[in-house]
Design a protein around this motif. Structure first.
Motif, mmCIF file in Angstrom:
data_model
loop_
_atom_site.group_PDB
_atom_site.id
_atom_site.type_symbol
_atom_site.label_atom_id
_atom_site.label_comp_id
_atom_site.label_asym_id
_atom_site.label_seq_id
_atom_site.Cartn_x
_atom_site.Cartn_y
_atom_site.Cartn_z
ATOM 1 N N ARG A 126 -24.876 12.901 7.419
ATOM 2 C CA ARG A 126 -24.388 14.208 6.991
ATOM 3 C C ARG A 126 -23.952 14.134 5.522
ATOM 4 N NH1 ARG A 126 -26.696 16.082 10.688
ATOM 5 N NH2 ARG A 126 -25.823 16.915 12.621
ATOM 6 N N PHE A 127 -24.543 14.997 4.698
ATOM 7 C CA PHE A 127 -24.049 15.124 3.321
ATOM 8 C C PHE A 127 -22.647 15.707 3.399
ATOM 9 C CE2 PHE A 127 -23.484 18.022 -0.349
ATOM 10 C CZ PHE A 127 -23.323 17.041 -1.315
ATOM 11 N N PHE A 128 -21.670 14.966 2.814
ATOM 12 C CA PHE A 128 -20.271 15.333 3.042
ATOM 13 C C PHE A 128 -19.606 15.972 1.837
ATOM 14 C CE2 PHE A 128 -15.734 14.378 3.957
ATOM 15 C CZ PHE A 128 -15.662 14.994 5.200
ATOM 16 N N ASP A 129 -19.864 15.446 0.630
ATOM 17 C CA ASP A 129 -19.150 16.003 -0.526
ATOM 18 C C ASP A 129 -19.838 15.599 -1.824
ATOM 19 O OD1 ASP A 129 -17.277 17.426 -1.897
ATOM 20 O OD2 ASP A 129 -15.547 16.321 -1.136
ATOM 21 N N LEU A 130 -19.535 16.351 -2.886
ATOM 22 C CA LEU A 130 -19.982 16.063 -4.242
ATOM 23 C C LEU A 130 -18.741 16.089 -5.114
ATOM 24 C CD1 LEU A 130 -22.709 15.630 -5.771
ATOM 25 C CD2 LEU A 130 -22.592 18.014 -6.408
ATOM 26 N N VAL A 131 -18.379 14.926 -5.683
ATOM 27 C CA VAL A 131 -17.087 14.785 -6.347
ATOM 28 C C VAL A 131 -17.276 14.461 -7.819
ATOM 29 C CG1 VAL A 131 -14.892 13.541 -6.351
ATOM 30 C CG2 VAL A 131 -16.104 13.927 -4.196
ATOM 31 N N HIS A 132 -16.554 15.170 -8.679
ATOM 32 C CA HIS A 132 -16.577 14.881 -10.121
ATOM 33 C C HIS A 132 -15.715 13.657 -10.400
ATOM 34 C CE1 HIS A 132 -16.232 15.157 -14.410
ATOM 35 N NE2 HIS A 132 -14.936 15.449 -14.339
ATOM 36 N N VAL A 133 -16.233 12.723 -11.216
ATOM 37 C CA VAL A 133 -15.470 11.529 -11.604
ATOM 38 C C VAL A 133 -15.435 11.436 -13.127
ATOM 39 C CG1 VAL A 133 -15.934 10.219 -9.502
ATOM 40 C CG2 VAL A 133 -17.561 10.111 -11.387
ATOM 41 N N THR A 134 -14.335 10.878 -13.636
ATOM 42 C CA THR A 134 -14.177 10.757 -15.084
ATOM 43 C C THR A 134 -15.077 9.675 -15.662
ATOM 44 O OG1 THR A 134 -12.289 9.287 -14.708
ATOM 45 C CG2 THR A 134 -11.825 11.632 -15.070
ATOM 46 N N THR B 48 -13.640 0.805 -9.801
ATOM 47 C CA THR B 48 -12.297 1.188 -9.342
ATOM 48 C C THR B 48 -12.138 2.707 -9.263
ATOM 49 O OG1 THR B 48 -11.577 0.962 -11.657
ATOM 50 C CG2 THR B 48 -11.172 -0.909 -10.196
ATOM 51 N N THR B 49 -12.712 3.423 -10.241
ATOM 52 C CA THR B 49 -12.645 4.889 -10.215
ATOM 53 C C THR B 49 -13.406 5.443 -9.018
ATOM 54 O OG1 THR B 49 -12.523 4.969 -12.634
ATOM 55 C CG2 THR B 49 -13.137 7.001 -11.508
ATOM 56 N N LEU B 50 -14.619 4.907 -8.773
ATOM 57 C CA LEU B 50 -15.419 5.373 -7.644
ATOM 58 C C LEU B 50 -14.698 5.137 -6.327
ATOM 59 C CD1 LEU B 50 -18.988 4.148 -8.704
ATOM 60 C CD2 LEU B 50 -18.010 6.418 -8.965
ATOM 61 N N LYS B 51 -14.082 3.948 -6.192
ATOM 62 C CA LYS B 51 -13.360 3.649 -4.946
ATOM 63 C C LYS B 51 -12.178 4.600 -4.766
ATOM 64 C CE LYS B 51 -10.790 0.205 -2.375
ATOM 65 N NZ LYS B 51 -9.999 -1.026 -2.405
ATOM 66 N N LYS B 52 -11.434 4.845 -5.844
ATOM 67 C CA LYS B 52 -10.281 5.741 -5.768
ATOM 68 C C LYS B 52 -10.693 7.129 -5.295
ATOM 69 C CE LYS B 52 -6.751 7.867 -8.713
ATOM 70 N NZ LYS B 52 -6.211 7.977 -10.108
ATOM 71 N N GLU B 53 -11.780 7.676 -5.859
ATOM 72 C CA GLU B 53 -12.236 9.011 -5.477
ATOM 73 C C GLU B 53 -12.747 9.037 -4.039
ATOM 74 O OE1 GLU B 53 -11.764 11.672 -7.079
ATOM 75 O OE2 GLU B 53 -11.099 10.816 -8.986
ATOM 76 N N LEU B 54 -13.460 7.989 -3.640
ATOM 77 C CA LEU B 54 -13.971 7.921 -2.267
ATOM 78 C C LEU B 54 -12.832 7.879 -1.260
ATOM 79 C CD1 LEU B 54 -16.974 5.444 -2.644
ATOM 80 C CD2 LEU B 54 -17.089 7.740 -1.673
ATOM 81 N N SER C 243 -9.859 8.951 -1.676
ATOM 82 C CA SER C 243 -9.174 10.252 -1.701
ATOM 83 C C SER C 243 -9.873 11.253 -0.782
ATOM 84 C CB SER C 243 -9.143 10.783 -3.136
ATOM 85 O OG SER C 243 -8.601 12.084 -3.180
ATOM 86 N N VAL C 244 -11.201 11.292 -0.843
ATOM 87 C CA VAL C 244 -11.961 12.213 0.014
ATOM 88 C C VAL C 244 -11.814 11.822 1.481
ATOM 89 C CG1 VAL C 244 -14.284 13.002 0.619
ATOM 90 C CG2 VAL C 244 -13.622 12.810 -1.782
ATOM 91 N N LEU C 245 -11.965 10.532 1.766
ATOM 92 C CA LEU C 245 -11.898 10.074 3.164
ATOM 93 C C LEU C 245 -10.515 10.309 3.763
ATOM 94 C CD1 LEU C 245 -13.909 6.727 2.873
ATOM 95 C CD2 LEU C 245 -14.721 8.904 3.764
ATOM 96 N N SER C 246 -9.479 9.975 3.012
ATOM 97 C CA SER C 246 -8.119 10.123 3.540
ATOM 98 C C SER C 246 -7.752 11.589 3.744
ATOM 99 C CB SER C 246 -7.117 9.458 2.592
ATOM 100 O OG SER C 246 -7.179 10.050 1.306
ATOM 101 N N HIS C 247 -8.292 12.476 2.892
ATOM 102 C CA HIS C 247 -8.016 13.914 3.045
ATOM 103 C C HIS C 247 -8.489 14.420 4.402
ATOM 104 C CE1 HIS C 247 -7.328 18.051 1.744
ATOM 105 N NE2 HIS C 247 -8.509 18.361 2.240
ATOM 106 N N TYR C 248 -9.558 13.824 4.910
ATOM 107 C CA TYR C 248 -10.092 14.230 6.221
ATOM 108 C C TYR C 248 -9.775 13.201 7.303
ATOM 109 C CZ TYR C 248 -12.460 17.990 3.820
ATOM 110 O OH TYR C 248 -12.723 19.129 3.087
ATOM 111 N N ASN C 249 -8.765 12.366 7.019
ATOM 112 C CA ASN C 249 -8.276 11.394 7.994
ATOM 113 C C ASN C 249 -9.385 10.459 8.491
ATOM 114 O OD1 ASN C 249 -6.200 10.213 9.456
ATOM 115 N ND2 ASN C 249 -6.617 11.464 11.285
ATOM 116 N N LEU C 250 -10.245 10.041 7.591
ATOM 117 C CA LEU C 250 -11.273 9.038 7.903
ATOM 118 C C LEU C 250 -10.768 7.697 7.386
ATOM 119 C CD1 LEU C 250 -14.419 11.123 6.890
ATOM 120 C CD2 LEU C 250 -13.917 10.306 9.198
ATOM 121 N N GLN C 251 -10.526 6.751 8.284
ATOM 122 C CA GLN C 251 -9.911 5.484 7.924
ATOM 123 C C GLN C 251 -10.908 4.534 7.275
ATOM 124 O OE1 GLN C 251 -6.626 5.279 8.297
ATOM 125 N NE2 GLN C 251 -6.695 7.325 9.241
#
Length: 388
Positions: free
Chosen positions: A88-96, A101-107, A109-117
């Motif tokens: 399932r295509f889940f999200d498209l996220v803008h990164v600086t 480390t930046t990619l992991k932080k954004e990933l 953030s998205v997973l935790s917002h939807y309670n995906l551990q």
């Protein structure tokens, strides 16, 4: 969308399109984005419910949009309770930036917002960029520290394509060939006018071939196409580009001649003249057919590795078969291959060199052995390319 809703929803028709104030039609950019955000959130919530508490894999790729903003696309892969594998295509996220480390932080953030551990991740799928697969600081290593079971897979088809491109370009003539091929496709497809000329020339050629019974007729046969561009990360695009040029060789030559005669600037005319000489050279035709033969074999493997479901034993069998076919091409098909190249040259009135004559190397390449033309094309190009 509003007109579509109006066609079957009376409330939308009356309250939005007919009776609402002129400034309240909900078509401003801000309102549209808000509506799309609501829809996207509903879809993501639905996907989250579908995943439940099962383990899942993440598939991530980075891209830059038209406004030059870096983004990452996130896809989730999981097995449903009724044992179906789904992506399932889940999200498209803008990164600086695209450091690991930046990619992991954004990933996260998205997973935790939807309670995906993160601990439930059982696989990672990225490309081969250093920020992704780096064994010390790559994204895959950073996630492995949090979830040791999150094994990393670099797409097999992508790895194969990169290896094939790299290997083929080890031979100088092949590297030069792809440079020329890209130039030809770019010049002929540079404008709508040239594209129309190309298709018109192809239509006339197809009609002549049908009249001479050299082309089959029937439904969905002889459809008018165009020249295909090549991309290094898609090996099949090289194969498609070469096949399209072989098929549309006469039409391509006609368009180049038109540009030489009617080009609006001297730069256009000179560029077309240069690539036209290359297009009608024996060396280019020889390499064109050689890469068509080789890529016809490897393309089967590329397509097989891109199947949604793949048996590893079957994939290994196809690898062995591909290597066997390349070996057979190398050992026993030189004479037939050369005959086909000569036939193509004679058909298109391209001069074929005397194969027994001495081959003259380009200036600047000193201490070259004295060899025949056939020796050069057979040993230095044909065998060297297949061996590489």
């Amino acid at each position: 969308m509003l007109k579509f809703l109006e066609s079957y929803n009376e409330k939308v028709k009356k309250n939005v399109l007919e009776n609402a104030p002129k400034n309240a039609k909900y078509t401003s950019n801000d309102v549209q984005k808000e509506i799309l955000h609501i829809l996207a959130t509903k879809v993501r919530n639905s996907i989250r419910e579908e995943i439940g508490d099962v383990k899942f894999c993440i598939i991530v790729d980075e891209a830059r949009d038209e406004s030059k903003k870096e983004q990452i696309a996130i896809v989730l892969r999981f097995v449903t309770l009724d044992s179906f594998v789904k992506e399932r295509f889940f999200d498209l996220v803008h990164v600086t930036d695209t450091c690991a480390t930046t990619l992991k932080k954004e990933l996260i953030s998205v997973l935790s917002h939807y309670n995906l551990q993160v601990e439930n991740i059982r696989g990672q799928g990225y490309d081969g960029a250093s920020n992704m697969l780096g064994e010390w600081n790559g994204l895959q290593v950073l996630f492995l520290k949090d979830s040791p079971q999150a094994y990393y897979v670099h797409c097999f088809a992508h790895r194969l394509q990169l290896a094939l491109v790299e290997a083929s370009r080890e031979v100088l003539q092949i590297h030069e060939f792809f440079t020329h091929l890209n130039s030809i496709v770019t010049i002929v497809s540079a404008s709508s006018k040239r594209h129309d000329q190309l298709q018109e020339a192809q239509t006339i050629e197809n009609a002549n071939l049908v009249a001479q019974n050299e082309l089959e007729t029937g439904k969905s046969v002889n459809q008018i196409s165009t020249l295909q561009r090549v991309g290094d990360t898609r090996w099949s695009s090289h194969f498609n580009s070469i096949c399209s040029l072989v098929k549309m060789f006469t039409a391509t030559n006609i368009v180049l001649n038109n540009i030489i005669q009617d080009g609006t600037t001297y730069a256009q005319r000179g560029e077309a003249y240069g690539v036209s000489k290359i297009l009608l050279s024996f060396e280019f035709i020889f390499t064109l057919h050689l890469m068509k033969e080789i890529m016809g074999i490897t393309n089967v493997l590329c397509q097989a590795l891109q199947q949604q479901s793949q048996d590893i034993l079957n994939a290994m069998h196809i690898v062995s078969t591909s290597k066997l076919l390349l070996q057979q091409l190398r050992d026993g098909r030189w004479c037939n291959f050369l005959a086909n190249v000569k036939d193509f040259c004679e058909k298109h009135e391209i001069e074929v060199p005397n194969m027994s004559a001495q081959y003259v190397f380009e200036r600047g390449r000193s201490r070259q052995p004295i060899v025949t033309v056939e020796h050069h094309y057979r040993i230095d190009v044909f065998l060297a390319t297949i061996d590489s």
